[in-house]
Design a protein around this motif. Structure first.
Motif, PDB file in Angstrom:
ATOM      1  N   PHE A  32       0.836  -1.198   0.000  1.00  0.00           N
ATOM      2  CA  PHE A  32       0.000   0.000   0.000  1.00  0.00           C
ATOM      3  C   PHE A  32       0.871   1.248   0.000  1.00  0.00           C
ATOM      4  O   PHE A  32       1.829   1.342   0.765  1.00  0.00           O
ATOM      5  N   LEU A  33       0.553   2.197  -0.870  1.00  0.00           N
ATOM      6  CA  LEU A  33       1.300   3.451  -0.944  1.00  0.00           C
ATOM      7  C   LEU A  33       0.347   4.639  -0.859  1.00  0.00           C
ATOM      8  O   LEU A  33      -0.751   4.596  -1.417  1.00  0.00           O
ATOM      9  N   VAL A  34       0.820   5.671  -0.207  1.00  0.00           N
ATOM     10  CA  VAL A  34       0.145   6.964  -0.231  1.00  0.00           C
ATOM     11  C   VAL A  34       1.125   7.925  -0.890  1.00  0.00           C
ATOM     12  O   VAL A  34       2.274   8.044  -0.462  1.00  0.00           O
ATOM     13  N   ALA A  35       0.683   8.562  -1.961  1.00  0.00           N
ATOM     14  CA  ALA A  35       1.506   9.533  -2.683  1.00  0.00           C
ATOM     15  C   ALA A  35       0.973  10.928  -2.364  1.00  0.00           C
ATOM     16  O   ALA A  35      -0.190  11.223  -2.620  1.00  0.00           O
ATOM     17  N   VAL A  36       1.816  11.770  -1.796  1.00  0.00           N
ATOM     18  CA  VAL A  36       1.422  13.121  -1.407  1.00  0.00           C
ATOM     19  C   VAL A  36       1.999  14.096  -2.430  1.00  0.00           C
ATOM     20  O   VAL A  36       3.197  14.074  -2.711  1.00  0.00           O
ATOM     21  N   PHE A  37       1.129  14.939  -2.984  1.00  0.00           N
ATOM     22  CA  PHE A  37       1.538  15.897  -4.000  1.00  0.00           C
ATOM     23  C   PHE A  37       2.027  17.193  -3.373  1.00  0.00           C
ATOM     24  O   PHE A  37       1.448  17.671  -2.402  1.00  0.00           O
ATOM     25  N   ALA A  38       3.067  17.781  -3.964  1.00  0.00           N
ATOM     26  CA  ALA A  38       3.518  19.101  -3.534  1.00  0.00           C
ATOM     27  C   ALA A  38       2.513  20.163  -3.967  1.00  0.00           C
ATOM     28  O   ALA A  38       2.314  21.159  -3.289  1.00  0.00           O
ATOM     29  N   ASN A  39       1.862  19.919  -5.105  1.00  0.00           N
ATOM     30  CA  ASN A  39       0.885  20.861  -5.649  1.00  0.00           C
ATOM     31  C   ASN A  39      -0.455  20.157  -5.817  1.00  0.00           C
ATOM     32  O   ASN A  39      -0.532  19.132  -6.499  1.00  0.00           O
ATOM     33  N   ALA A  40      -1.497  20.723  -5.248  1.00  0.00           N
ATOM     34  CA  ALA A  40      -2.816  20.107  -5.340  1.00  0.00           C
ATOM     35  C   ALA A  40      -3.261  19.939  -6.788  1.00  0.00           C
ATOM     36  O   ALA A  40      -3.968  18.986  -7.122  1.00  0.00           O
ATOM     37  N   ALA A  41      -2.823  20.811  -7.674  1.00  0.00           N
ATOM     38  CA  ALA A  41      -3.214  20.729  -9.083  1.00  0.00           C
ATOM     39  C   ALA A  41      -2.704  19.450  -9.746  1.00  0.00           C
ATOM     40  O   ALA A  41      -3.246  19.018 -10.768  1.00  0.00           O
ATOM     41  N   SER A  63      -7.538  15.325  -3.425  1.00  0.00           N
ATOM     42  CA  SER A  63      -7.028  16.646  -3.804  1.00  0.00           C
ATOM     43  C   SER A  63      -5.543  16.834  -3.497  1.00  0.00           C
ATOM     44  O   SER A  63      -4.875  17.610  -4.169  1.00  0.00           O
ATOM     45  N   ARG A  64      -5.010  16.124  -2.518  1.00  0.00           N
ATOM     46  CA  ARG A  64      -3.592  16.267  -2.163  1.00  0.00           C
ATOM     47  C   ARG A  64      -2.830  14.960  -2.122  1.00  0.00           C
ATOM     48  O   ARG A  64      -1.636  14.950  -1.833  1.00  0.00           O
ATOM     49  N   ALA A  65      -3.509  13.847  -2.412  1.00  0.00           N
ATOM     50  CA  ALA A  65      -2.822  12.553  -2.327  1.00  0.00           C
ATOM     51  C   ALA A  65      -3.505  11.521  -3.218  1.00  0.00           C
ATOM     52  O   ALA A  65      -4.674  11.656  -3.569  1.00  0.00           O
ATOM     53  N   ALA A  66      -2.733  10.496  -3.544  1.00  0.00           N
ATOM     54  CA  ALA A  66      -3.270   9.329  -4.246  1.00  0.00           C
ATOM     55  C   ALA A  66      -2.981   8.116  -3.371  1.00  0.00           C
ATOM     56  O   ALA A  66      -1.968   8.064  -2.661  1.00  0.00           O
ATOM     57  N   THR A  84       4.416   8.562 -10.895  1.00  0.00           N
ATOM     58  CA  THR A  84       5.621   9.388 -10.916  1.00  0.00           C
ATOM     59  C   THR A  84       5.824  10.022 -12.287  1.00  0.00           C
ATOM     60  O   THR A  84       6.199  11.191 -12.385  1.00  0.00           O
ATOM     61  N   LYS A  85       5.587   9.264 -13.331  1.00  0.00           N
ATOM     62  CA  LYS A  85       5.738   9.791 -14.688  1.00  0.00           C
ATOM     63  C   LYS A  85       4.746  10.930 -14.943  1.00  0.00           C
ATOM     64  O   LYS A  85       5.086  11.937 -15.555  1.00  0.00           O
ATOM     65  N   ALA A  86       3.526  10.792 -14.467  1.00  0.00           N
ATOM     66  CA  ALA A  86       2.499  11.808 -14.688  1.00  0.00           C
ATOM     67  C   ALA A  86       2.733  13.080 -13.883  1.00  0.00           C
ATOM     68  O   ALA A  86       2.532  14.184 -14.374  1.00  0.00           O
ATOM     69  N   VAL A  87       3.166  12.926 -12.646  1.00  0.00           N
ATOM     70  CA  VAL A  87       3.294  14.066 -11.735  1.00  0.00           C
ATOM     71  C   VAL A  87       4.696  14.660 -11.737  1.00  0.00           C
ATOM     72  O   VAL A  87       4.875  15.850 -11.523  1.00  0.00           O
ATOM     73  N   GLY A  88       5.700  13.840 -11.959  1.00  0.00           N
ATOM     74  CA  GLY A  88       7.074  14.324 -11.911  1.00  0.00           C
ATOM     75  C   GLY A  88       7.657  14.201 -10.520  1.00  0.00           C
ATOM     76  O   GLY A  88       7.208  13.388  -9.715  1.00  0.00           O
ATOM     77  N   GLU A  89       8.623  15.023 -10.239  1.00  0.00           N
ATOM     78  CA  GLU A  89       9.368  14.930  -8.981  1.00  0.00           C
ATOM     79  C   GLU A  89       8.638  15.508  -7.778  1.00  0.00           C
ATOM     80  O   GLU A  89       9.073  15.300  -6.651  1.00  0.00           O
ATOM     81  N   ALA A  90       7.570  16.227  -8.003  1.00  0.00           N
ATOM     82  CA  ALA A  90       6.891  16.930  -6.914  1.00  0.00           C
ATOM     83  C   ALA A  90       5.875  16.034  -6.213  1.00  0.00           C
ATOM     84  O   ALA A  90       4.735  16.412  -5.985  1.00  0.00           O
ATOM     85  N   VAL A  91       6.303  14.812  -5.865  1.00  0.00           N
ATOM     86  CA  VAL A  91       5.459  13.870  -5.152  1.00  0.00           C
ATOM     87  C   VAL A  91       6.348  13.015  -4.257  1.00  0.00           C
ATOM     88  O   VAL A  91       7.511  12.760  -4.591  1.00  0.00           O
ATOM     89  N   THR A  92       5.824  12.588  -3.153  1.00  0.00           N
ATOM     90  CA  THR A  92       6.537  11.625  -2.311  1.00  0.00           C
ATOM     91  C   THR A  92       5.579  10.491  -2.016  1.00  0.00           C
ATOM     92  O   THR A  92       4.395  10.712  -1.782  1.00  0.00           O
ATOM     93  N   MET A  93       6.091   9.260  -2.107  1.00  0.00           N
ATOM     94  CA  MET A  93       5.261   8.087  -1.833  1.00  0.00           C
ATOM     95  C   MET A  93       5.791   7.363  -0.612  1.00  0.00           C
ATOM     96  O   MET A  93       6.988   7.164  -0.473  1.00  0.00           O
ATOM     97  N   ARG A  94       4.866   6.982   0.252  1.00  0.00           N
ATOM     98  CA  ARG A  94       5.210   6.258   1.476  1.00  0.00           C
ATOM     99  C   ARG A  94       4.244   5.117   1.687  1.00  0.00           C
ATOM    100  O   ARG A  94       3.080   5.200   1.327  1.00  0.00           O
TER     101      ARG A  94
END
Length: 95
Positions: A32-41, A63-66, A84-94
């Motif tokens: 299970f992963l939660v990906a948090v976006f740096a930008n809500a967009a 709105s802020r995570a997948a 990662t490919k869609a969002v780029g570097e501005a995401v962290t997954m845990r």
């Protein structure tokens, strides 16, 4: 390379946990992963992500995570790389 930092305060962290659409998946953190976006967009960039889910895999975007439930394992899933490919570097997954 851009320097991105994503810091979640306690309230934001709690809201991510509350918004988890797959609470049963959180019991098996290795899948299970939660990906948090740096930008809500950035969540808008993931409209096709669900179509990549295979078998019992599931994903949901807020709105802020997948949230990614990778039943066969994180390394076997196409979902993390596609995100990662869609969002780029501005995401962290845990997990």
């Amino acid at each position: 390379m851009a320097d991105h930092g994503i810091i979640c305060g306690v309230r934001h962290h709690e809201s991510l946990l509350t918004a988890n659409p797959f609470p049963e998946a959180a019991l098996d953190a290795s899948r299970f992963l939660v990906a948090v976006f740096a930008n809500a967009a950035d969540s808008a960039k993931l409209t096709g992500l669900a179509s990549l889910a295979r078998g019992e895999e599931r994903c949901a975007t807020g709105s802020r995570a997948a949230y990614l439930w990778c039943v066969e394992g994180i390394l076997a899933s196409k979902l993390p790389d596609a995100l990662t490919k869609a969002v780029g570097e501005a995401v962290t997954m845990r997990n």
